[in-house]
Design a protein around this motif. Structure first.
Motif, short mmCIF file in Angstrom:
data_model
loop_
_atom_site.label_atom_id
_atom_site.label_comp_id
_atom_site.label_asym_id
_atom_site.label_seq_id
_atom_site.Cartn_x
_atom_site.Cartn_y
_atom_site.Cartn_z
N LYS A 167 0.67 -1.28 0.04
CA LYS A 167 0.03 -0.09 0.02
C LYS A 167 0.81 1.25 0.10
O LYS A 167 1.89 1.31 0.72
CB LYS A 167 -0.78 -0.16 1.18
N ALA A 168 0.51 2.20 -0.74
CA ALA A 168 1.25 3.55 -0.89
C ALA A 168 1.08 4.15 0.54
O ALA A 168 -0.15 4.59 0.79
CB ALA A 168 0.92 4.46 -2.06
N MET A 169 1.92 4.75 1.11
CA MET A 169 2.01 5.44 2.32
C MET A 169 1.73 6.99 2.05
O MET A 169 2.07 7.40 0.92
CB MET A 169 2.98 5.24 3.21
N GLY A 170 0.99 7.62 2.89
CA GLY A 170 0.98 8.75 2.66
C GLY A 170 2.04 9.81 2.58
O GLY A 170 2.13 10.77 1.95
N ASN A 171 3.09 9.51 3.50
CA ASN A 171 4.08 10.21 3.37
C ASN A 171 5.05 9.52 2.26
O ASN A 171 5.66 8.41 2.53
CB ASN A 171 4.93 9.80 4.88
N THR A 172 5.31 10.42 1.30
CA THR A 172 5.88 10.06 0.03
C THR A 172 7.32 9.30 0.39
O THR A 172 7.79 8.55 -0.31
CB THR A 172 6.32 11.11 -0.91
N THR A 173 8.19 9.71 1.62
CA THR A 173 9.28 9.37 1.91
C THR A 173 9.32 7.74 2.27
O THR A 173 10.35 7.19 2.26
CB THR A 173 9.98 10.07 2.81
N LEU A 174 8.13 7.14 2.60
CA LEU A 174 8.29 6.00 3.16
C LEU A 174 7.71 5.15 1.94
O LEU A 174 7.88 3.74 1.91
CB LEU A 174 7.04 5.63 3.88
N GLY A 175 7.24 5.56 0.86
CA GLY A 175 6.97 4.55 -0.44
C GLY A 175 5.87 3.90 -0.02
O GLY A 175 4.79 4.26 0.35
N THR A 176 5.84 2.65 -0.74
CA THR A 176 4.83 1.38 -0.50
C THR A 176 5.42 0.65 0.72
O THR A 176 6.57 0.33 0.91
CB THR A 176 4.75 0.61 -1.63
N LYS A 177 4.47 0.34 1.77
CA LYS A 177 4.63 -0.64 2.56
C LYS A 177 3.56 -1.85 2.67
O LYS A 177 2.41 -1.60 2.23
CB LYS A 177 4.56 0.16 3.87
N TYR A 178 3.90 -2.76 3.25
CA TYR A 178 3.03 -3.94 3.35
C TYR A 178 2.07 -3.58 4.46
O TYR A 178 2.63 -3.17 5.68
CB TYR A 178 3.76 -5.24 3.55
N VAL A 179 0.89 -3.87 4.48
CA VAL A 179 -0.18 -3.73 5.37
C VAL A 179 -1.36 -4.99 5.37
O VAL A 179 -1.29 -5.54 4.35
CB VAL A 179 -0.91 -2.28 5.59
N VAL A 180 -1.94 -5.29 6.31
CA VAL A 180 -2.85 -6.07 6.70
C VAL A 180 -3.84 -5.74 5.51
O VAL A 180 -4.38 -4.81 5.30
CB VAL A 180 -3.42 -6.30 7.98
N SER A 181 -4.46 -6.85 4.84
CA SER A 181 -5.26 -6.49 3.85
C SER A 181 -6.50 -6.28 4.54
O SER A 181 -7.04 -6.33 5.54
CB SER A 181 -5.67 -8.21 3.16
N PRO A 182 -7.54 -5.29 3.72
CA PRO A 182 -8.81 -4.66 4.18
C PRO A 182 -9.77 -5.55 4.86
O PRO A 182 -10.52 -5.55 5.40
CB PRO A 182 -9.38 -3.81 2.95
N THR A 183 -9.64 -7.12 4.06
CA THR A 183 -10.42 -7.97 4.50
C THR A 183 -9.86 -8.38 5.82
O THR A 183 -8.84 -8.45 6.16
CB THR A 183 -10.35 -9.17 3.49
N ARG A 184 -10.85 -8.81 6.62
CA ARG A 184 -10.53 -9.27 8.20
C ARG A 184 -9.89 -10.39 7.87
O ARG A 184 -9.69 -11.24 7.04
CB ARG A 184 -11.74 -9.52 8.59
N PHE A 185 -9.49 -10.88 9.13
CA PHE A 185 -8.80 -12.18 9.45
C PHE A 185 -9.80 -13.34 9.27
O PHE A 185 -10.95 -13.14 9.93
CB PHE A 185 -8.10 -12.26 10.83
N PHE A 186 -9.55 -14.40 8.71
CA PHE A 186 -10.64 -15.33 8.60
C PHE A 186 -10.30 -16.61 9.54
O PHE A 186 -9.11 -17.09 9.70
CB PHE A 186 -10.57 -16.11 7.25
N ASN A 187 -11.22 -17.19 10.47
CA ASN A 187 -10.85 -18.33 11.16
C ASN A 187 -11.04 -19.55 10.33
O ASN A 187 -12.13 -20.02 9.83
CB ASN A 187 -12.21 -18.26 12.06
#
Length: 392
Positions: free
Chosen positions: A172-192
């Motif tokens: 995901k592209a971070m708001g701060n352009t100096t950080l570039g793209t970072k990995y984040v948890v998918s918008p979908t929730r965790f599944f059991n």
């Protein structure tokens, strides 16, 4: 005045893909003042020097992320939740900030959180168009399959069991352009993964082992008993997944092996996800029974055998008197590394993944071994190939 001794415990070191650095955790306890210091450290395997990565007691289960020298770890936070953090080991020593402060090095970021106490972190590069990383955690679950948080669900009085929760990490592209793209948890929730199955994994022993389940591009393989109150042995189960974000997942399928009714342990996928290796005993109650190494090939096609109660097996002519208690794949997936105790010494053995091809007694490869293992019963090592019937 007698000074109370200080005890330290160090975890196994986890090397990165390049074999240049290794992650490990050290826990230092001073019984006199009950001090408890936990450090995640990075060992430079070329210079044999160690540097501090984290001294926050809330941080745990650090693993290499698989991209450069990035590290992913879990952080226990307020209200019984767990955060997933990612940082760069190459920045250690340049912009490190004591984690007792509220600030973090810029290269570190919180990739997401799950609203429960989490453990048994597993990661898998899904090699899809989004460059997603599959992530799985063990978290407590209520009887209806919801997350259980002991701090926020104090009024809940039903059964609580362990469950495997999964989702993806996505760029995901971070708001701060100096950080570039970072990995984040998918918008979908965790599944059991075990919701509605009556199964529990990791097993209560008392908290289960990190080897009770594994993930790959093929899905999830895990240990479980028939029910939470089942006193019997654990079996290996497989859940095929096309993605780590699918809502309608197949139900777990038990992996039967003909003639082997004892407990299973240590399931692990091959590097390409095509095969699964695990340990299994032949007798459910025999106290001196030994673990056998089982390999299931073509695991992606396992769903075609749902109606078959016994796996086809191929057995070698000899057998091995030792009982391995762990199994791991080589990087190329052609060999298996097993650990067994011989003459009261833990020894590491390498055997071909195509178990039926074994013709000689496996010999230990650890440096402290001076004699070859006495192998007389190689019948304990056999393979269970998934031969797919021809379509007519």
């Amino acid at each position: 005045m007698r000074i109370a001794p200080t005890f330290s415990r160090r975890s196994a070191s986890i090397p990165n893909d390049q074999g240049t650095k290794a992650l490990y955790t050290i826990n230092i306890q001073a019984p006199g003042n009950h001090a408890n210091i936990t450090e995640i450290r990075i060992l430079d395997l070329q210079t044999n020097t160690s540097v501090l990565f984290s001294n926050d007691v809330r941080d745990k289960e650090a693993k290499w992320f698989g991209f450069g020298n990035q590290v992913v770890w879990l952080k226990e936070v307020d209200h019984g939740a767990t955060q997933i953090w990612i940082g760069d080991a190459d920045d250690v020593g340049r912009n490190y900030v004591d984690l007792k402060c509220l600030t973090q090095p810029e290269s570190r970021h919180c990739a997401g959180r799950i609203e429960a106490k989490a453990s048994h972190l597993k990661l898998q590069n899904l090699q899809d168009q989004h460059e997603d990383i599959g992530i799985a955690l063990a978290c407590p679950s209520t009887s209806n399959g919801a997350l259980y948080n002991s701090e926020t669900d104090a009024r809940y009085t039903g059964d609580v069991c362990n469950a495997i929760w999964y989702t993806t990490l996505r760029k995901k592209a971070m708001g701060n352009t100096t950080l570039g793209t970072k990995y984040v948890v998918s918008p979908t929730r965790f599944f059991n993964a075990l919701r509605g199955t009556g199964l529990e994994s990791p097993l209560h022993s008392p908290f289960g082992a990190s080897t009770d389940f594994d993930i790959s591009t093929s899905g999830i393989v895990f240990l479980a008993k028939a029910s939470m109150r089942d006193p019997g042995s654990a079996n290996a189960y497989y859940i095929p997944l096309k993605s780590f974000t699918e809502l309608s997942k197949p139900r777990p399928q038990i992996i039967h092996v003909k003639g082997f009714e004892g407990g299973s342990s240590n399931p692990v996928f091959s590097p390409n996800g095509d095969s699964v290796a695990f340990l299994k005993k032949q007798h459910p109650t025999h106290p001196n029974d030994r673990n056998r190494v089982i390999v299931i090939n073509n695991i992606r096609d396992f769903r075609m055998h749902m109606a078959i109660n016994e796996m086809p097996t191929q057995q070698s002519e000899n057998s091995w008197h030792l009982s391995p208690y762990s199994v791991a794949w080589s990087e190329n997936g052609k060999e298996l590394y097993v650990v067994a105790v011989e003459d009261r010494i833990r020894r590491l053995f390498k055997i071909p993944a195509r178990l039926s091809s074994i013709r000689a007694a496996p010999e230990p490869i650890t440096s402290d071994s001076t004699t070859a293992a006495d192998v007389r019963h190689l019948r304990m090592i056999f393979s269970a190939p998934m031969d797919i019937p021809s379509q007519r």
